[in-house]
Design a protein around this motif. Structure first.
Motif, PDB file in Angstrom:
ATOM      1  N   UNK A  82       0.823  -1.206   0.000  1.00  0.00           N
ATOM      2  CA  UNK A  82       0.000   0.000   0.000  1.00  0.00           C
ATOM      3  C   UNK A  82       0.862   1.262   0.000  1.00  0.00           C
ATOM      4  N   UNK A  83       1.993   1.192   0.721  1.00  0.00           N
ATOM      5  CA  UNK A  83       2.910   2.336   0.709  1.00  0.00           C
ATOM      6  C   UNK A  83       3.495   2.527  -0.687  1.00  0.00           C
ATOM      7  N   UNK A  84       3.751   1.398  -1.355  1.00  0.00           N
ATOM      8  CA  UNK A  84       4.258   1.443  -2.721  1.00  0.00           C
ATOM      9  C   UNK A  84       3.246   2.127  -3.653  1.00  0.00           C
ATOM     10  N   UNK A  85       1.970   1.773  -3.484  1.00  0.00           N
ATOM     11  CA  UNK A  85       0.923   2.386  -4.304  1.00  0.00           C
ATOM     12  C   UNK A  85       0.879   3.892  -4.066  1.00  0.00           C
ATOM     13  N   UNK A  86       1.006   4.259  -2.791  1.00  0.00           N
ATOM     14  CA  UNK A  86       0.975   5.672  -2.429  1.00  0.00           C
ATOM     15  C   UNK A  86       2.135   6.417  -3.095  1.00  0.00           C
ATOM     16  N   UNK A  87       3.326   5.808  -3.020  1.00  0.00           N
ATOM     17  CA  UNK A  87       4.502   6.438  -3.617  1.00  0.00           C
ATOM     18  C   UNK A  87       4.336   6.569  -5.126  1.00  0.00           C
TER      19      UNK A  87
END
Lengths: 329, 345
Positions: free
Chosen positions: A184-189
């Motif tokens: 999810x952090x990857x998606x945000x980035x």
């Protein structure tokens, strides 16, 4: 510039600023009591988890809404097939990743296959009814049914997810006790990256200038010797590419299943309705708002999680029929 | 040819058209009242469904065809009425009167909310808002387990004993739909109906002329919602069941398809379109399990190649026939009466 013109410009700028301030005040007036109430309902840690959930879902919505809003701004086409593009792109990505074992190839394949589909749709179908608002919308919804049924025939009705690469699996540790899924952090980035890229293109490059000019006045742009048809096709393909890719991204933390095309379309629509059609900033703002509302609603009142989209949409439509950052038509 | 001459010719041509229309209407009515004695229960049920769908499609066409405001979420109104009836029948011990009352109240309440939300928008924005409205009703239907039963729906809805059989229920539906059609006929010929047409032609001009277009659109929602509510109540007693598939987006798109297929901006168009679509769907489903594709492709085909629908095609040939006999309407009258183009506004 004459003095009067300077003054007039000031008035215009002033009214824009005042308008933005009014939007901000309305947003805060609704948000602050809600946040206060939410904090009484859950621990601070859970609160931050939900914030991140909302932002990462909002990131996915931004992928979809930015393409949707760009196509609309430029071509005046509300491409309802965007949900279908998302679903089919995700399925293509899942299959590609299964076959090749590469997540990134899946991402690319999802985007590319859907942009080919977009090329076909724009060149062969939509071109015949260019400029007729309602037939265009109805054609794209017909298309969504066909794409959805095709996907059902090929990939079946079971919920599907994509195989993530090792380094995106598991949780990321912040501090001692705060864990959050890496993906999810990857998606945000990724969304921040795409957002910056889009804003850069939009504001600083010639292509962006052409697109912005096209949004304002298509005829004049065409008269200045720019091939506006090619710009349209390019924009449509690009929007389709992002939509297909976002399907693959979504398949990493949501499930893909029949009907999901319309669910994600609903979210994207609410984003652009709230943010304002045709505005990139609006898409970003709307995506954050809708993502957060959805995350907290799912945590606090799961049975009403669709209905909670209704209330902010209704309020905003009553105050601003063109969305928060949309221009008056 | 001068305008006066051509107008005169049109006046001469009109009675023939009107007479043919009346004769066809009379034949249709006679058939409608006689055929149930000859048809199988299966066909009867299908025709009842077509009648109810026709009423729903007409209510959508009042917005899409007359006012030029396409709603892709009207199943939300229809479904609210269905769930209203279903809830009372399935979860409480309320009688038929209470079921009707709650169903009616739910449908009207949905219309009011939808109307308030969408009345200030138009064009594509209007379509997007109505899609969101319909989808949110679907979301509630799938998630509010205690009230809607989620995917399992609400079983145990029963028709009153007097009209229990398919045969008797057909006549109930027929009469209600006929009366509603007359009601819609009066609406589209009332000042409000003409104002709605004005909305389709140019909302700006209507506002310039002093019409409160926001209020007008709210009225439109209420009128259309009223007839959609009636259709919903008829449908829930026909199926004796309601579940989220009744409010999926396809259920909202179907009446729009029916309207365009038959001839948008007319009342008879949605009626014919409803019969075509209902029978097509039934026979396609018997052969292959790909109805959604067929529906989507029909949508694309109709939008690309047949925006005037069946009525438009018939009118074109009828006028051509009259012209060939020398009594046809001239270009002036023809443009006045041809089905309105979908792309206006």
């Amino acid at each position: 510039m004459t003095e009067a013109a300077v003054e007039a410009e000031h008035v215009v700028v002033d009214s824009v600023v005042r308008d933005r301030i009014r939007v901000l005040i309305i947003t805060l007036a609704i948000a602050i009591p809600l946040i206060a109430w939410t904090l009484t309902q859950m621990s601070t840690l859970a609160f931050f988890t939900q914030i991140l959930n909302g932002l990462s879902f909002g990131a996915l919505l931004f992928f979809l809404a930015s393409g949707f809003t760009m196509i609309f701004g430029l071509m005046r086409i509300a491409n309802l097939a965007h949900g279908g593009f998302y679903l089919m792109g995700g399925y293509v990505g899942i299959t590609t990743t299964l076959v090749t074992g590469q997540f990134w190839l899946g991402l690319l394949a999802g985007g590319l296959v859907i942009s080919c589909l977009g090329l076909f749709v724009e060149r062969i179908l939509l071109r015949r009814i260019r400029g007729m608002e309602k037939p265009e919308v109805l054609l794209t919804i017909g298309l969504t049914f066909v794409i959805g049924d095709f996907s059902l025939a090929v990939w079946g009705g079971d919920p599907r997810q994509i195989e993530k690469p090792e380094y995106l699996k598991g949780a990321f540790q912040i501090g001692d006790s705060f864990f959050y899924p890496k993906y999810r952090l990857f998606v945000l980035a990724l969304a921040i990256l795409l957002g910056s890229f889009l804003f850069y293109i939009d504001r600083k490059t010639k292509i962006g200038a052409i697109v912005r000019a096209g949004v304002d006045d298509r005829e004049t742009v065409a008269a200045m010797g720019i091939n506006i048809k090619a710009v349209f096709t390019g924009a449509f393909i690009f929007g389709a590419f992002i939509a297909g890719m976002s399907g693959v991204i979504g398949a990493g933390f949501l499930s893909l299943l029949p009907g999901e095309d319309f669910v994600i379309l609903l979210f994207a629509l609410v984003v652009v309705i709230i943010g304002g059609l045709g505005s990139l900033e609006g898409a970003a703002l709307g995506a954050v708002v809708v993502g957060l509302i959805d995350a907290f609603a799912k945590a606090l009142v799961p049975e009403l999680s669709f209905f909670t989209l209704f209330a902010p949409m209704a309020i905003i439509l009553m105050v601003r029929p063109n969305g928060l950052l949309g221009r008056a038509s | 040819m001068s305008m006066i001459e051509s107008a005169g010719q049109a006046r001469k041509a009109l009675p023939i058209t009107a007479r043919v229309q009346l004769a066809m209407l009379a034949i249709a009515l006679v058939v409608a009242f006689i055929f149930p004695f000859l048809a199988s229960t299966f066909i009867l049920r299908l025709v009842t469904l077509a009648l109810v769908s026709a009423l729903f499609a007409m209510s959508v066409d009042l917005m899409a065809g007359y006012a030029g405001l396409v709603s892709l979420g009207h199943a939300g109104v229809l479904g609210s009425a269905m769930y209203g009836v279903g809830y009372v029948a399935s979860k409480t011990d309320g009688g038929f009167a209470l079921q009707l009352l709650v169903g009616f109240a739910a449908g009207i309440a949905a219309s009011v909310i939808f109307g308030l939300m969408a009345m200030r928008s138009s064009g594509v924005y209007f379509i997007l808002i109505t899609i969101a409205q319909g989808m949110i009703v679907w979301g509630l239907a799938t998630l509010l387990v205690k009230i809607t039963g989620a995917e399992n729906g609400l079983p145990g809805i029963r028709r009153p004993v007097v009209v229990e059989t398919e045969f008797r229920y057909y006549f109930v539906a027929l009469i209600v739909v006929l009366v509603s059609s007359v009601g819609l006929f009066i609406v589209v010929r009332s000042p409000v109906g003409f104002a709605l047409k004005g909305l389709r032609e140019s909302e700006t001009r209507m506002r310039m002329l002093g019409h409160n277009t926001t209020w007008l659109k709210f009225q439109m929602f209420m009128l259309s919602g009223f007839f959609a509510t009636i259709a919903g109540i008829l449908l829930v007693y026909l199926n004796e069941f309601v579940n989220p598939t009744d409010v999926i987006i396809a259920s909202s798109a179907l009446p729009v398809l029916m309207s365009i297929l038959g001839g948008i901006g007319t009342l008879i168009g949605p009626f014919i379109g409803a019969f075509v679509v209902v029978f097509l769907r039934n026979y396609v489903s018997l052969e292959i399990d790909r109805w959604q594709s067929i529906m989507g492709l029909t949508f694309i085909f109709v939008v690309l190649f047949a925006r005037d629908g069946l009525i438009g095609a018939v009118k074109k040939h009828w006028y051509k026939y009259l012209d060939s006999k020398g009594s046809g309407p001239a270009a002036l009258a023809a443009t006045e009466m041809a089905a309105p183009p979908l792309q206006s506004g």
